[in-house]
Design an enzyme around this catalytic site. Structure first.
Site, short mmCIF file in Angstrom:
data_model
loop_
_atom_site.label_atom_id
_atom_site.label_comp_id
_atom_site.label_asym_id
_atom_site.label_seq_id
_atom_site.Cartn_x
_atom_site.Cartn_y
_atom_site.Cartn_z
CE LYS A 173 -1.58 3.18 1.69
NZ LYS A 173 -1.31 4.33 1.42
CB CYS A 281 13.23 9.05 7.77
SG CYS A 281 14.24 7.85 6.92
P1 NAD Z 1 2.56 9.37 6.77
O1 NAD Z 1 2.50 8.77 8.05
O2 NAD Z 1 1.58 10.43 6.49
O3 NAD Z 1 2.00 8.33 5.69
C1 NAD Z 1 2.70 7.08 5.60
C2 NAD Z 1 1.70 5.98 5.12
O4 NAD Z 1 0.64 5.85 5.96
C3 NAD Z 1 1.17 6.35 3.88
O5 NAD Z 1 1.07 5.01 3.11
C4 NAD Z 1 0.03 6.82 4.06
O6 NAD Z 1 -1.39 6.70 3.12
C5 NAD Z 1 -0.89 6.24 5.27
N1 NAD Z 1 -1.55 7.05 6.18
C6 NAD Z 1 -1.48 8.25 6.29
N2 NAD Z 1 -2.34 8.85 7.34
C7 NAD Z 1 -2.85 7.77 7.89
C8 NAD Z 1 -3.97 7.59 8.78
N3 NAD Z 1 -4.68 8.55 9.40
N4 NAD Z 1 -4.37 6.38 9.00
C9 NAD Z 1 -3.82 5.28 8.23
N5 NAD Z 1 -2.73 5.34 7.31
C10 NAD Z 1 -2.36 6.65 7.15
O7 NAD Z 1 3.95 9.55 6.18
P2 NAD Z 1 4.45 10.44 5.07
O8 NAD Z 1 4.00 12.04 5.25
O9 NAD Z 1 3.98 9.72 3.72
O10 NAD Z 1 6.02 10.23 5.17
C11 NAD Z 1 7.06 11.26 5.85
C12 NAD Z 1 7.13 10.48 7.01
O11 NAD Z 1 7.68 9.30 7.04
C13 NAD Z 1 8.20 11.71 8.17
O12 NAD Z 1 7.63 11.57 9.31
C14 NAD Z 1 9.11 10.70 8.05
O13 NAD Z 1 10.29 10.78 8.81
C15 NAD Z 1 8.85 9.24 7.97
N6 NAD Z 1 9.89 8.24 7.32
C16 NAD Z 1 10.41 7.70 8.26
C17 NAD Z 1 11.54 6.63 7.98
C18 NAD Z 1 12.29 5.71 8.65
O14 NAD Z 1 13.14 5.06 8.40
N7 NAD Z 1 12.14 5.93 10.12
C19 NAD Z 1 11.70 6.51 6.44
C20 NAD Z 1 11.04 7.32 5.53
C21 NAD Z 1 10.04 8.16 6.15
#
Ligand code: NAD
Length: 495
Positions: A173, A281
């Site tokens: 997803k 990240c």
């Molecule tokens: P996000 O949390 O908004 O989304 C991540 C995933 O969750 C997506 O597939 C999205 O569709 C889903 N999602 C979003 N809101 C949701 C909800 N309310 N309920 C269920 N699913 C939901 O993250 P983003 O904005 O896509 O990515 C950026 C974030 O990811 C930053 O916080 C970054 O630090 C983090 N990140 C962390 C790593 C790591 O290795 N720790 C790596 C890459 C990105």
């Protein structure tokens, strides 16, 4: 306008929910596509097909599985440039950075090619008289990956390569903000000979995620995204009996000691702070400058920023692209305003930079005299904003880092080996760089932070990825004494 479909049962599959999401080219601000957002029913259909496919795939020999992985590796390498262009067109990062992302993902596929070796168990002969004990690792069945917008090619590969190599079916997803990279990868898996249904893509939002987290036929969930969603995914997934590894957000500090090479530290801060417009990240978002180095270091970083070329990621001259959406750009700009109001010194203001007229661009911002209570310090901004906190000593800097609720990555810049060793020993962060600003482990070490940057006990990919996508079984075996055998073994029994 491009219609972005799901990929189910080895083919593009139109959405039936009637719900769609917009996809933009962040460099122009124009909507370029519409992505289907799956209903619960569509997710359930994909999982049912994956479940059947998983039953077959776990029976495929290790040599067949590694043959598919080697073929996928070759296809991915051949299409690396095309995949990077897709990433740039929907994410905005510059093409060279997108190519780097694909290269890091490829390394995970190369690691997984070694599955016959990686999945080996152990054997103890004669654990008791005439009794042998051995362990094997078996796949889980259907596993799912939920991925963020900032690495639309690499993060799915962190998960899918090992999950599939271990004999599972994988349902992805992806982020609905930049969904197209997943479909090229799906085509390449098919061309590589992966049976239909072993790799599926369901696009979607909250509805798809909740269906995955509660579906009884999904055994494990790998998640990468922001901390609030990671926590929710971990809590809901585990409450529903699944294995979950959920990687969250970050606030990565770079500790610069007074003896560091100022020029080297400034170069590192610029590339790690503003690369991919800070939407990584592992981006450095806080520089902790110890003692007298603070002034020269802030000057050296500031001097580099006017030279940073901001523009369309598809233009080879650009060094920093736009942010993912207009809304996110406004949010990041709001943090700069809040920092100024709360007393931070705005050394370079990205809101005033000369930028392309269209698109979601914001220039690089440098804030000095930031304190730990300001929102620019406490929150993950995820944009091109670098905050400098001045610390009186190494101990003060270390205490600041260890008090932070995020603990994904950190780095120390120093010429003193003893100080560097003390730091790697004492710092409470999952990934540590010594004169390396983005300490991302290679595919044969696993990736993950501590505290609010990771929920669960398994880091992602590498050896821990193999462990996550398999479960151990121990067999204790005794055979009848050969002397009682009806088969003439042709030699006398010696024990
Ligand atoms: P996000 O949390 O908004 O989304 C991540 C995933 O969750 C997506 O597939 C999205 O569709 C889903 N999602 C979003 N809101 C949701 C909800 N309310 N309920 C269920 N699913 C939901 O993250 P983003 O904005 O896509 O990515 C950026 C974030 O990811 C930053 O916080 C970054 O630090 C983090 N990140 C962390 C790593 C790591 O290795 N720790 C790596 C890459 C990105």
């Amino acid at each position: 306008m491009k219609q972005i479909t799901h990929w189910i049962d080895g083919r593009p599959t139109d959405g039936t929910s009637g719900r769609i999401g917009p996809v933009y080219n962040p460099a122009t601000g124009e909507q370029t596509g519409e992505v289907a957002l799956a209903s619960a029913e569509e997710v359930r259909r994909a999982v049912a097909i994956a479940k059947d496919a998983a039953r077959e795939w776990r029976s495929a020999s290790l040599s067949r599985r590694s043959t598919v992985l080697f073929a996928f590796r070759e296809l991915l390498a051949a299409h690396a440039d095309e995949l990077a262009s897709i990433v740039t067109s929907e994410h905005g990062k510059v093409h060279s950075d997108a190519a780097g992302e694909v290269a890091r993902g490829l390394e995970n596929v190369e690691f997984a090619c070694g599955v016959p070796h990686l999945i080996k168990g152990g054997f103890s002969e004669q654990a008791s008289t005439g009794v042998d004990v051995y362990s094997i690792r078996q796949p889980l069945g259907v596993v799912a990956g939920i991925t963020p917008f900032n690495f639309p090619a690499m993060v799915p590969l962190w998960m899918a390569a090992n999950a599939i190599a271990c004999g599972n079916a994988f349902v992805l997803k992806p982020s609905e903000k930049d969904p197209s990279a997943s479909l090229l990868m799906a085509q390449l898996w098919k061309q590589a000979g992966l049976p239909d249904g072993v790799f599926s893509v369901v696009h979607g939002d909250r509805e798809a995620v909740e269906t995955i987290l509660t579906h009884p036929d999904i055994a494990a969930v790998s998640f990468v995204g922001s901390t609030p969603i990671a926590r929710h995914v971990y809590e809901t997934g585990t409450a529903n009996g699944k294995r979950v590894q959920a990687l969250g957000g970050a606030k990565n500090h770079m500790l610069v000691l007074p003896d560091a090479d100022v020029s080297q530290a400034a170069d590192a801060a610029v590339s790690a702070g503003y690369g991919s417009a800070g939407e990584r990240c592992m981006a450095i978002s806080v520089v902790v400058a110890v003692g007298d180095i603070a002034g020269p270091l802030v000057d050296a970083i500031a001097a580099r920023l006017p030279k940073l070329r901001v523009g369309d990621g598809a233009d080879p001259d650009s060094e920093m692209g736009p942010l993912i959406t207009g809304e996110h750009r406004e949010r990041v700009a709001g943090y700069i305003a809040a920092g100024a109001t709360s007393g931070a010194r705005v050394v370079v203001d990205g809101r005033e930079a000369e930028l392309p007229e269209r698109g979601f661009f914001l220039g690089a911002t440098l804030l000095d005299d930031v304190t730990p209570t300001m929102s620019v310090y406490t929150d993950e901004i995820f944009g091109p904003v670098l905050a400098v906190v001045r610390a009186g000593s190494y101990e003060d800097g270390l205490a600041l880092i260890n008090a932070n609720p995020y603990a994904n990555g950190t780095a120390i810049f120093t010429r003193d080996g003893g100080a560097a060793r003390a730091f790697q020993f004492d710092v409470e962060v999952g990934m540590v760089g010594v004169n390396v600003p983005i300490p991302v482990p290679v595919a044969y070490y696993s990736f993950g932070g501590w505290k609010n940057s990771l929920f669960g006990d398994t880091h992602m990919y590498g050896p821990e990825g193999i462990s996550f996508y398999t479960r151990g079984k121990v067999v204790t075996e005794r055979w009848p004494d050969p002397s009682t055998s009806s088969v003439d073994l042709g030699f006398p029994r010696t024990s």
